[in-house]
Design an enzyme around this catalytic site. Structure first.
Site, PDB file in Angstrom:
ATOM      1  N   PRO A 276      46.610  47.580  37.246  1.00 49.45           N
ATOM      2  CA  PRO A 276      47.274  46.027  36.784  1.00 49.45           C
ATOM      3  C   PRO A 276      46.061  45.514  35.725  1.00 49.45           C
ATOM      4  CG  PRO A 276      46.173  46.116  39.051  1.00 49.45           C
ATOM      5  CD  PRO A 276      46.374  47.457  38.540  1.00 49.45           C
TER       6      PRO A 276
ATOM      7  N   ARG B  64      42.967  40.400  26.959  1.00 45.18           N
ATOM      8  CA  ARG B  64      42.401  39.982  27.965  1.00 45.18           C
ATOM      9  C   ARG B  64      40.820  39.930  28.159  1.00 45.18           C
ATOM     10  NH1 ARG B  64      41.741  44.172  33.327  1.00 45.18           N
ATOM     11  NH2 ARG B  64      41.323  42.633  34.608  1.00 45.18           N
TER      12      ARG B  64
ATOM     13  N   TYR C 255      36.381  43.416  28.090  1.00 41.36           N
ATOM     14  CA  TYR C 255      36.929  44.457  28.077  1.00 41.36           C
ATOM     15  C   TYR C 255      37.130  45.098  26.509  1.00 41.36           C
ATOM     16  CZ  TYR C 255      37.990  43.662  32.764  1.00 41.36           C
ATOM     17  OH  TYR C 255      37.896  43.274  34.186  1.00 41.36           O
TER      18      TYR C 255
ATOM     19  N   ASN D 174      41.713  54.262  36.307  1.00 35.26           N
ATOM     20  CA  ASN D 174      41.224  53.103  36.223  1.00 35.26           C
ATOM     21  C   ASN D 174      42.205  52.276  37.174  1.00 35.26           C
ATOM     22  OD1 ASN D 174      40.209  50.470  35.946  1.00 35.26           O
ATOM     23  ND2 ASN D 174      39.655  50.307  33.893  1.00 35.26           N
TER      24      ASN D 174
ATOM     25  N   ALA E 263      41.880  46.049  39.582  1.00 33.68           N
ATOM     26  CA  ALA E 263      41.446  45.226  40.945  1.00 33.68           C
ATOM     27  C   ALA E 263      41.705  46.043  41.998  1.00 33.68           C
ATOM     28  CB  ALA E 263      41.931  43.824  41.033  1.00 33.68           C
TER      29      ALA E 263
ATOM     30  N   GLU F 229      37.288  58.263  38.334  1.00 36.71           N
ATOM     31  CA  GLU F 229      37.711  56.949  38.377  1.00 36.71           C
ATOM     32  C   GLU F 229      36.709  56.037  37.203  1.00 36.71           C
ATOM     33  OE1 GLU F 229      37.782  54.445  42.021  1.00 36.71           O
ATOM     34  OE2 GLU F 229      36.455  53.260  41.315  1.00 36.71           O
TER      35      GLU F 229
ATOM     36  N   HIS G 215      35.908  52.701  34.935  1.00 35.95           N
ATOM     37  CA  HIS G 215      35.878  51.103  34.711  1.00 35.95           C
ATOM     38  C   HIS G 215      35.228  50.945  33.314  1.00 35.95           C
ATOM     39  CE1 HIS G 215      37.112  50.639  38.636  1.00 35.95           C
ATOM     40  NE2 HIS G 215      36.199  51.371  39.056  1.00 35.95           N
TER      41      HIS G 215
ATOM     42  N   ARG H 124      28.614  42.189  37.491  1.00 42.03           N
ATOM     43  CA  ARG H 124      29.878  41.112  37.811  1.00 42.03           C
ATOM     44  C   ARG H 124      29.832  40.615  38.968  1.00 42.03           C
ATOM     45  NH1 ARG H 124      35.096  43.119  35.027  1.00 42.03           N
ATOM     46  NH2 ARG H 124      35.451  40.959  35.062  1.00 42.03           N
TER      47      ARG H 124
HETATM   48  C1  DQA Z   1      38.109  47.164  35.643  1.00 44.76           C
HETATM   49  C2  DQA Z   1      37.348  46.548  36.701  1.00 44.76           C
HETATM   50  C3  DQA Z   1      37.997  45.827  37.876  1.00 44.76           C
HETATM   51  O1  DQA Z   1      36.909  44.951  38.588  1.00 44.76           O
HETATM   52  C4  DQA Z   1      38.865  44.918  37.340  1.00 44.76           C
HETATM   53  O2  DQA Z   1      39.616  44.272  38.351  1.00 44.76           O
HETATM   54  C5  DQA Z   1      39.769  45.458  36.283  1.00 44.76           C
HETATM   55  C6  DQA Z   1      39.285  46.212  35.202  1.00 44.76           C
HETATM   56  C7  DQA Z   1      37.322  47.756  34.565  1.00 44.76           C
HETATM   57  O3  DQA Z   1      38.045  48.616  33.804  1.00 44.76           O
HETATM   58  O4  DQA Z   1      36.178  47.281  34.249  1.00 44.76           O
HETATM   59  O5  DQA Z   1      41.014  45.179  36.164  1.00 44.76           O
HETATM   60  O6  DQA Z   1      38.662  48.257  36.392  1.00 44.76           O
END
Ligand code: DQA
Length: 148
Positions: A9, A17, A22, A73, A76, A97, A99, A106
């Site tokens: 999402p 965003r 990001y 990824n 959330a 995984e 991020h 954070r």
């Molecule tokens: C994320 C980190 C998550 O906490 C966040 O909800 C995202 C992006 C990241 O790529 O840093 O949607 O997965």
């Protein structure tokens, strides 16, 4: 190798965003870059994005016998989706995984991943380069994840 790059999402909103967190690159640009990276390594990357938990789970189910590896990824959902954890456990396709942000710098809730235990490993904080790093790992392993 054939990679499924699966984004959860809000990752379709990359570029607009929270760009300070990001980055400014768009989701489309990221996909093009990852497809080119895979092709340059004699492989293929297919990008799929879903804003729903069910969409992510369906994509994981469909990956079986089709892809050699998943780069996921979960957005959330990382922090609370036991359903995605179970889908990964059932998938029989190795997953890393990713991020984009450093989740440990954070909010407290982002520090915990319920999905990472079903993954070979987790990459965070390297920006969008984390997706290439994950593909690079699988390429270096010849597609067979090993403990190092
Ligand atoms: C994320 C980190 C998550 O906490 C966040 O909800 C995202 C992006 C990241 O790529 O840093 O949607 O997965």
């Amino acid at each position: 190798m054939k990679f499924l790059i699966l984004n959860g999402p809000n990752l379709n909103l990359l570029g607009r965003r929270e760009p300070g967190i990001y980055g400014e690159g768009t989701y489309r640009a990221l996909c093009t870059r990852l497809e080119e990276f895979a092709a340059a390594h004699g492989s293929a990357a297919v990008c799929v994005q879903s804003n729903s938990e069910g969409g992510i789970i369906d994509a994981i189910h469909a990956a079986r016998s089709v892809y050699d590896a998943i780069i996921l990824n979960p957005g959330a959902y990382t922090h609370y989706s036991y359903a995605i954890l179970d889908a990964l456990k059932a998938a029989d396709v190795p997953c890393i995984e990713v991020h984009i942000s450093n989740v440990h710098q954070r909010e407290e809730f982002r520090r915990h991943s319920v999905t990472a235990p079903a993954c070979v490993g987790q990459i965070c904080g390297l920006g969008s380069y984390g997706y290439e790093a994950a593909m690079g790992y699988f390429l270096a392993q010849g597609g067979i994840p090993q403990c190092v």
